[in-house]
Design an enzyme around this catalytic site. Structure first.
Site, mmCIF file in Angstrom:
data_model
loop_
_atom_site.group_PDB
_atom_site.id
_atom_site.type_symbol
_atom_site.label_atom_id
_atom_site.label_comp_id
_atom_site.label_asym_id
_atom_site.label_seq_id
_atom_site.Cartn_x
_atom_site.Cartn_y
_atom_site.Cartn_z
ATOM 1 N N LYS A 1 0.805 -1.230 0.000
ATOM 2 C CA LYS A 1 0.000 0.000 0.000
ATOM 3 C C LYS A 1 0.837 1.278 0.000
ATOM 4 O O LYS A 1 0.431 2.271 -0.581
ATOM 5 C CB LYS A 1 -0.947 0.014 1.221
ATOM 6 C CG LYS A 1 -2.087 -0.979 1.104
ATOM 7 C CD LYS A 1 -2.868 -1.073 2.405
ATOM 8 C CE LYS A 1 -4.137 -0.288 2.321
ATOM 9 N NZ LYS A 1 -5.091 -0.632 3.392
ATOM 10 N N ASP B 1 -9.872 4.103 2.347
ATOM 11 C CA ASP B 1 -10.089 3.501 3.674
ATOM 12 C C ASP B 1 -10.793 4.473 4.626
ATOM 13 O O ASP B 1 -11.711 4.087 5.357
ATOM 14 C CB ASP B 1 -8.747 3.073 4.295
ATOM 15 C CG ASP B 1 -8.274 1.726 3.768
ATOM 16 O OD1 ASP B 1 -9.105 0.954 3.263
ATOM 17 O OD2 ASP B 1 -7.066 1.454 3.862
HETATM 18 P P1 NAP Z 1 -0.779 -2.595 11.705
HETATM 19 O O1 NAP Z 1 -0.274 -1.471 10.873
HETATM 20 O O2 NAP Z 1 0.016 -3.858 11.807
HETATM 21 O O3 NAP Z 1 -1.025 -2.004 13.198
HETATM 22 C C1 NAP Z 1 -1.404 -2.874 14.262
HETATM 23 C C2 NAP Z 1 -1.821 -2.037 15.459
HETATM 24 O O4 NAP Z 1 -2.265 -2.942 16.498
HETATM 25 C C3 NAP Z 1 -0.682 -1.210 16.077
HETATM 26 O O5 NAP Z 1 -1.225 -0.046 16.651
HETATM 27 C C4 NAP Z 1 -0.150 -2.178 17.146
HETATM 28 O O6 NAP Z 1 0.542 -1.544 18.183
HETATM 29 C C5 NAP Z 1 -1.438 -2.755 17.661
HETATM 30 N N1 NAP Z 1 -1.222 -4.048 18.323
HETATM 31 C C6 NAP Z 1 -0.967 -5.240 17.746
HETATM 32 N N2 NAP Z 1 -0.809 -6.201 18.682
HETATM 33 C C7 NAP Z 1 -0.965 -5.582 19.890
HETATM 34 C C8 NAP Z 1 -0.910 -6.025 21.244
HETATM 35 N N3 NAP Z 1 -0.671 -7.314 21.553
HETATM 36 N N4 NAP Z 1 -1.138 -5.118 22.226
HETATM 37 C C9 NAP Z 1 -1.390 -3.829 21.932
HETATM 38 N N5 NAP Z 1 -1.442 -3.337 20.658
HETATM 39 C C10 NAP Z 1 -1.228 -4.209 19.664
HETATM 40 O O7 NAP Z 1 -2.217 -3.072 11.234
HETATM 41 P P2 NAP Z 1 -3.355 -2.178 10.528
HETATM 42 O O8 NAP Z 1 -3.237 -2.290 9.066
HETATM 43 O O9 NAP Z 1 -3.338 -0.838 11.162
HETATM 44 O O10 NAP Z 1 -4.686 -2.985 10.941
HETATM 45 C C11 NAP Z 1 -5.181 -2.953 12.276
HETATM 46 C C12 NAP Z 1 -6.480 -3.743 12.338
HETATM 47 O O11 NAP Z 1 -7.478 -3.103 11.550
HETATM 48 C C13 NAP Z 1 -6.371 -5.156 11.774
HETATM 49 O O12 NAP Z 1 -7.144 -6.009 12.593
HETATM 50 C C14 NAP Z 1 -6.990 -5.061 10.407
HETATM 51 O O13 NAP Z 1 -7.568 -6.286 9.979
HETATM 52 C C15 NAP Z 1 -8.062 -4.030 10.658
HETATM 53 N N6 NAP Z 1 -8.463 -3.300 9.442
HETATM 54 C C16 NAP Z 1 -9.764 -3.341 9.087
HETATM 55 C C17 NAP Z 1 -10.194 -2.643 7.985
HETATM 56 C C18 NAP Z 1 -11.644 -2.679 7.604
HETATM 57 O O14 NAP Z 1 -11.971 -2.358 6.470
HETATM 58 N N7 NAP Z 1 -12.522 -3.017 8.523
HETATM 59 C C19 NAP Z 1 -9.288 -1.896 7.213
HETATM 60 C C20 NAP Z 1 -7.940 -1.869 7.609
HETATM 61 C C21 NAP Z 1 -7.539 -2.599 8.739
HETATM 62 P P3 NAP Z 1 2.150 -1.351 18.103
HETATM 63 O O15 NAP Z 1 2.372 -0.118 17.254
HETATM 64 O O16 NAP Z 1 2.570 -1.163 19.501
HETATM 65 O O17 NAP Z 1 2.701 -2.592 17.475
#
Ligand code: NAP
Length: 278
Positions: A70, A107
């Site tokens: 992305k 998004d």
């Molecule tokens: P990402 O860039 O990998 O970010 C993950 C986030 O979760 C970070 O803030 C991370 O914190 C936090 N995290 C992960 N494990 C954790 C833990 N054990 N304790 C506390 N914080 C934790 O992922 P992303 O792309 O932002 O996606 C995040 C979520 O949104 C995913 O579940 C994804 O499937 C969902 N999503 C949904 C849509 C939709 O259309 N509904 C669209 C996009 C994403 P750190 O920075 O500390 O690692």
């Protein structure tokens, strides 16, 4: 013989087999009687530029882009929308007839449309927002919440430095709160968002105490597997309006479909059922 062209689109990622986008776009193509196709395209980083250059020559009118490409695709586009530049990533490419590649990010649009559709009366200007998480999805959430006029965003992330970096980038309406004190940011918050991956099947729950949460708050989770996360269930018990993450996934897809195939698709219960594979 007809010289009709069959429009092609797809989703580029790696891995991409789990993506629900082919089911979603395939359903809309059928529903609107369009003779097009939408396919999953598993592309390695080293081949990305060549693939993007080649696809338009093969009849592709555009693609969605997902993890891990992305951010990289922004540098391969001839035109980048303001919102894609602000978010720092693209999820939708349009291959224009003049040969130019147009990059957009829908998004944030999907996030806001989902709230508008499923929390009628939601008023983003009515009070502060509280956002958990500072990853890629959080960037779209912050950009779009600021765009619709939330007065203040309180942001907490396990790794505080990532939240501080977003504040530096997105400005003074963002207040960073320590992860261990994240429950404090719920006091008076009118929009509450989980943009971490906590609560996803196989991951721990987002266990933040919700005592300070007002029943007037609208609470949403970007996680959509499961649809009803523990976080949403606990907010609903308090009396909050809750909105699951599936609608964001569907709404973000609609602008791309319209640009590629010429019809704005409807988002309804049947669409949700198809994406869930139910
Ligand atoms: P990402 O860039 O990998 O970010 C993950 C986030 O979760 C970070 O803030 C991370 O914190 C936090 N995290 C992960 N494990 C954790 C833990 N054990 N304790 C506390 N914080 C934790 O992922 P992303 O792309 O932002 O996606 C995040 C979520 O949104 C995913 O579940 C994804 O499937 C969902 N999503 C949904 C849509 C939709 O259309 N509904 C669209 C996009 C994403 P750190 O920075 O500390 O690692």
């Amino acid at each position: 013989m007809s010289d009709e062209k069959i429009p092609l689109a797809g989703v580029i990622g790696s891995p991409v087999a789990h993506s629900r986008s082919p089911a979603l776009h395939g359903y809309w193509l059928k529903r609107y009687g369009i003779r097009g196709h939408y396919v999953p395209l598993d592309v390695a980083q080293k081949n990305l530029a060549q693939v993007i250059e080649t696809l338009p020559k093969m009849g592709f009118v555009g693609v969605n882009v997902t993890i891990p490409h992305k951010e990289t695709v922004l540098g391969m586009a001839d035109l980048v929308t303001d919102r894609a530049a602000l978010i720092g990533a693209a999820n939708t490419l349009i291959f224009r007839q003049d040969g130019k590649v147009h990059a957009d990010n829908t998004d944030g649009y999907g996030f806001i449309e989902n709230l508008k559709a499923n929390a009628p009366g939601w008023e983003p200007r009515s009070g502060p927002a509280a956002v958990f998480g500072a990853g890629g999805a959080a960037r779209a959430v912050l950009a779009s919440l600021l765009d619709v006029g939330v007065p203040e965003i309180r942001l907490a992330n396990r790794t505080r430095a990532r939240a501080d970096a977003l504040r530096a980038e997105f400005g003074a309406r963002i207040q960073v709160v320590d992860w261990v004190q994240a429950s404090n940011m719920l006091e008076g918050a009118m929009t509450v968002v989980n943009s971490t991956s906590l609560g996803m099947t196989g991951k721990p729950e987002l266990r933040v105490p919700l005592d300070a949460l007002s029943p007037r708050a609208v609470v949403t989770d970007l996680v959509y597997t499961p649809l009803q996360t523990d976080f949403l269930k606990r907010a609903a018990e308090i009396g909050c309006t809750t909105v699951d993450g599936l609608g964001m996934l569907i709404h973000q897809a609609a602008p791309g479909f319209e640009r590629w195939f010429g019809i704005r698709p409807e988002v309804d219960e049947e669409t949700r059922r198809i994406v869930l594979g139910a």
